[in-house]
Write a protein that holds these residues in place. Structure first.
Motif, PDB file in Angstrom:
ATOM      1  N   HIS A 178      18.914  31.910 -39.361  1.00  0.00           N
ATOM      2  CA  HIS A 178      18.389  30.546 -39.324  1.00  0.00           C
ATOM      3  C   HIS A 178      16.883  30.490 -39.053  1.00  0.00           C
ATOM      4  O   HIS A 178      16.161  29.726 -39.708  1.00  0.00           O
ATOM      5  N   GLU A 179      16.405  31.267 -38.096  1.00  0.00           N
ATOM      6  CA  GLU A 179      14.968  31.196 -37.778  1.00  0.00           C
ATOM      7  C   GLU A 179      14.129  31.689 -38.947  1.00  0.00           C
ATOM      8  O   GLU A 179      13.116  31.058 -39.305  1.00  0.00           O
ATOM      9  N   ILE A 180      14.524  32.789 -39.562  1.00  0.00           N
ATOM     10  CA  ILE A 180      13.746  33.324 -40.677  1.00  0.00           C
ATOM     11  C   ILE A 180      13.831  32.389 -41.883  1.00  0.00           C
ATOM     12  O   ILE A 180      12.886  32.254 -42.661  1.00  0.00           O
ATOM     13  N   TRP A 181      14.958  31.721 -42.035  1.00  0.00           N
ATOM     14  CA  TRP A 181      15.137  30.714 -43.090  1.00  0.00           C
ATOM     15  C   TRP A 181      14.159  29.560 -42.857  1.00  0.00           C
ATOM     16  O   TRP A 181      13.446  29.146 -43.782  1.00  0.00           O
ATOM     17  N   ALA A 182      14.095  29.075 -41.622  1.00  0.00           N
ATOM     18  CA  ALA A 182      13.180  27.993 -41.288  1.00  0.00           C
ATOM     19  C   ALA A 182      11.733  28.431 -41.471  1.00  0.00           C
ATOM     20  O   ALA A 182      10.893  27.669 -41.964  1.00  0.00           O
ATOM     21  N   ARG A 183      11.444  29.672 -41.110  1.00  0.00           N
ATOM     22  CA  ARG A 183      10.075  30.173 -41.244  1.00  0.00           C
ATOM     23  C   ARG A 183       9.654  30.187 -42.721  1.00  0.00           C
ATOM     24  O   ARG A 183       8.504  29.890 -43.063  1.00  0.00           O
ATOM     25  N   GLY A 184      10.589  30.535 -43.597  1.00  0.00           N
ATOM     26  CA  GLY A 184      10.290  30.511 -45.028  1.00  0.00           C
ATOM     27  C   GLY A 184       9.947  29.121 -45.518  1.00  0.00           C
ATOM     28  O   GLY A 184       9.043  28.928 -46.340  1.00  0.00           O
ATOM     29  N   VAL A 185      10.682  28.129 -45.009  1.00  0.00           N
ATOM     30  CA  VAL A 185      10.407  26.735 -45.374  1.00  0.00           C
ATOM     31  C   VAL A 185       9.016  26.318 -44.892  1.00  0.00           C
ATOM     32  O   VAL A 185       8.258  25.653 -45.616  1.00  0.00           O
ATOM     33  N   ILE A 186       8.675  26.719 -43.687  1.00  0.00           N
ATOM     34  CA  ILE A 186       7.351  26.391 -43.129  1.00  0.00           C
ATOM     35  C   ILE A 186       6.247  27.017 -43.976  1.00  0.00           C
ATOM     36  O   ILE A 186       5.229  26.374 -44.270  1.00  0.00           O
ATOM     37  N   SER A 192       1.996  24.673 -50.000  1.00  0.00           N
ATOM     38  CA  SER A 192       2.086  23.604 -50.999  1.00  0.00           C
ATOM     39  C   SER A 192       1.066  22.499 -50.776  1.00  0.00           C
ATOM     40  O   SER A 192       0.935  21.593 -51.611  1.00  0.00           O
ATOM     41  N   ARG A 193       0.339  22.567 -49.661  1.00  0.00           N
ATOM     42  CA  ARG A 193      -0.660  21.537 -49.380  1.00  0.00           C
ATOM     43  C   ARG A 193      -1.788  21.592 -50.411  1.00  0.00           C
ATOM     44  O   ARG A 193      -2.078  22.635 -50.999  1.00  0.00           O
ATOM     45  N   GLU A 194      -2.415  20.449 -50.628  1.00  0.00           N
ATOM     46  CA  GLU A 194      -3.548  20.400 -51.557  1.00  0.00           C
ATOM     47  C   GLU A 194      -4.609  21.410 -51.139  1.00  0.00           C
ATOM     48  O   GLU A 194      -5.216  22.074 -51.978  1.00  0.00           O
ATOM     49  N   LYS A 195      -4.806  21.525 -49.832  1.00  0.00           N
ATOM     50  CA  LYS A 195      -5.626  22.586 -49.275  1.00  0.00           C
ATOM     51  C   LYS A 195      -4.697  23.435 -48.411  1.00  0.00           C
ATOM     52  O   LYS A 195      -4.369  23.069 -47.286  1.00  0.00           O
ATOM     53  N   PRO A 196      -4.218  24.557 -48.954  1.00  0.00           N
ATOM     54  CA  PRO A 196      -3.229  25.371 -48.236  1.00  0.00           C
ATOM     55  C   PRO A 196      -3.654  25.681 -46.810  1.00  0.00           C
ATOM     56  O   PRO A 196      -4.827  25.931 -46.520  1.00  0.00           O
ATOM     57  N   ILE A 197      -2.675  25.642 -45.913  1.00  0.00           N
ATOM     58  CA  ILE A 197      -2.905  25.910 -44.495  1.00  0.00           C
ATOM     59  C   ILE A 197      -2.701  27.400 -44.235  1.00  0.00           C
ATOM     60  O   ILE A 197      -1.727  27.993 -44.700  1.00  0.00           O
ATOM     61  N   ALA A 198      -3.606  27.989 -43.499  1.00  0.00           N
ATOM     62  CA  ALA A 198      -3.512  29.428 -43.211  1.00  0.00           C
ATOM     63  C   ALA A 198      -2.231  29.735 -42.425  1.00  0.00           C
ATOM     64  O   ALA A 198      -1.839  28.983 -41.533  1.00  0.00           O
ATOM     65  N   LEU A 199      -1.595  30.847 -42.769  1.00  0.00           N
ATOM     66  CA  LEU A 199      -0.390  31.267 -42.073  1.00  0.00           C
ATOM     67  C   LEU A 199      -0.757  31.969 -40.780  1.00  0.00           C
ATOM     68  O   LEU A 199      -1.754  32.680 -40.707  1.00  0.00           O
ATOM     69  N   ASN A 200       0.088  31.771 -39.751  1.00  0.00           N
ATOM     70  CA  ASN A 200      -0.159  32.484 -38.498  1.00  0.00           C
ATOM     71  C   ASN A 200       0.410  33.904 -38.591  1.00  0.00           C
ATOM     72  O   ASN A 200       1.026  34.287 -39.600  1.00  0.00           O
ATOM     73  N   GLU A 201       0.228  34.664 -37.550  1.00  0.00           N
ATOM     74  CA  GLU A 201       0.625  36.079 -37.583  1.00  0.00           C
ATOM     75  C   GLU A 201       2.129  36.240 -37.803  1.00  0.00           C
ATOM     76  O   GLU A 201       2.568  37.122 -38.549  1.00  0.00           O
ATOM     77  N   ARG A 202       2.908  35.397 -37.194  1.00  0.00           N
ATOM     78  CA  ARG A 202       4.367  35.472 -37.331  1.00  0.00           C
ATOM     79  C   ARG A 202       4.804  35.161 -38.756  1.00  0.00           C
ATOM     80  O   ARG A 202       5.712  35.807 -39.301  1.00  0.00           O
ATOM     81  N   GLU A 203       4.150  34.204 -39.354  1.00  0.00           N
ATOM     82  CA  GLU A 203       4.492  33.839 -40.736  1.00  0.00           C
ATOM     83  C   GLU A 203       4.062  34.919 -41.718  1.00  0.00           C
ATOM     84  O   GLU A 203       4.741  35.166 -42.723  1.00  0.00           O
ATOM     85  N   LEU A 204       2.970  35.596 -41.421  1.00  0.00           N
ATOM     86  CA  LEU A 204       2.504  36.677 -42.284  1.00  0.00           C
ATOM     87  C   LEU A 204       3.454  37.879 -42.254  1.00  0.00           C
ATOM     88  O   LEU A 204       3.469  38.687 -43.186  1.00  0.00           O
ATOM     89  N   SER A 205       4.231  37.998 -41.185  1.00  0.00           N
ATOM     90  CA  SER A 205       5.170  39.117 -41.069  1.00  0.00           C
ATOM     91  C   SER A 205       6.560  38.743 -41.564  1.00  0.00           C
ATOM     92  O   SER A 205       7.549  39.419 -41.257  1.00  0.00           O
TER      93      SER A 205
END
Length: 243
Positions: A178-186, A192-205
């Motif tokens: 569930h957590e990794i699924w939610a992280r993928g959605v985030i 998908s933002r018009e100006k993409p938001i930088a991913l944090n370290e956890r999201e990059l992994s």
């Protein structure tokens, strides 16, 4: 997590609300990542997504091929059928090249039978073709054990845990995912933002953590017996005694 908790977690992590990140948009992203999660679960090879699905047998004079279920993910593991109208028989896989005669009903029923070890199926164009004796119509007489896609999320108001199977023929997503699924959605929302938001370290992994999470689903039975076999003594020489 329940669907409600999943949405709350997503919005907390993205600093959004139901207006700036609607349920409809969350569901779209959830479904895409859900398919990715399902394919990753399949690599565990623990039959987590395996479900028997049945369909009706029809007269073999009319039909011998049966399409895969619409929700099949991959891999048929077993085929059973009530070829005699009453008893379940396990069919073994074969290839059409193993049958040297034409595939008309007369030849098939002459060379095959409705008996264990004498009935087979062949995989072709997203369906199976049955080689057996004469088949009569049987309601629910064909059973395919196959991996199926988990049920697509359609409502974020649900209060049942997303790991629960919605029915006896559909799947939930294991809680460990569930957590990794939610992280993928985030991640998808940020990108998908018009100006993409930088991913944090956890999201990059994400990819590495996905693999780690998948590993936790392996070895579902710690009492499983694994038996190894040595080759015949005649093939082993002196078992390395010369080294």
């Amino acid at each position: 997590m329940t669907a409600v908790q999943f949405a709350e977690y997503i919005r907390l992590k993205t600093r959004t609300n139901s207006t700036t990140f609607t349920n409809e948009d969350i569901i779209i992203l959830m479904r895409q990542r859900q398919d990715e999660i399902a394919q990753a679960i399949l690599r565990v090879d623990e039959d987590i997504l395996l479900i028997p699905q049945t369909t009706d047998l029809v007269s073999s004079a009319t039909q011998r091929d049966y399409p895969f279920p619409a929700d099949i993910l991959s891999r048929i593991k077993r085929v059973e059928a009530k070829l005699d109208g009453t008893n379940w028989l396990k069919l073994s896989e074969m290839d059409i090249t193993q049958h040297s005669k034409p595939t008309d009903e007369t030849n098939i029923t002459y060379y095959f039978a409705n008996l264990e070890g004498q009935c087979f199926y062949d995989l072709l164009r997203k369906s199976i073709f049955i080689y057996s004796g004469t088949i009569s119509a049987v309601t629910g007489g064909l059973k395919l054990w196959c991996n199926t896609w988990p049920t697509a999320i359609s409502d974020l108001g649900g209060t049942n845990d997303l790991s629960l199977d919605p029915s006896t023929t559909t799947h939930g997503i294991p809680r460990a995912m569930h957590e990794i699924w939610a992280r993928g959605v985030i991640i998808d929302w940020k990108q998908s933002r018009e100006k993409p938001i930088a991913l944090n370290e956890r999201e990059l992994s994400y990819e590495k953590d996905l693999q780690k999470t998948i590993e936790t689903l392996k070895h579902g039975n710690l009492d499983r017996e694994v038996i190894g076999y040595l080759p015949p003594a005649s093939d082993r020489g002196n078992d390395g005694a010369d080294f």
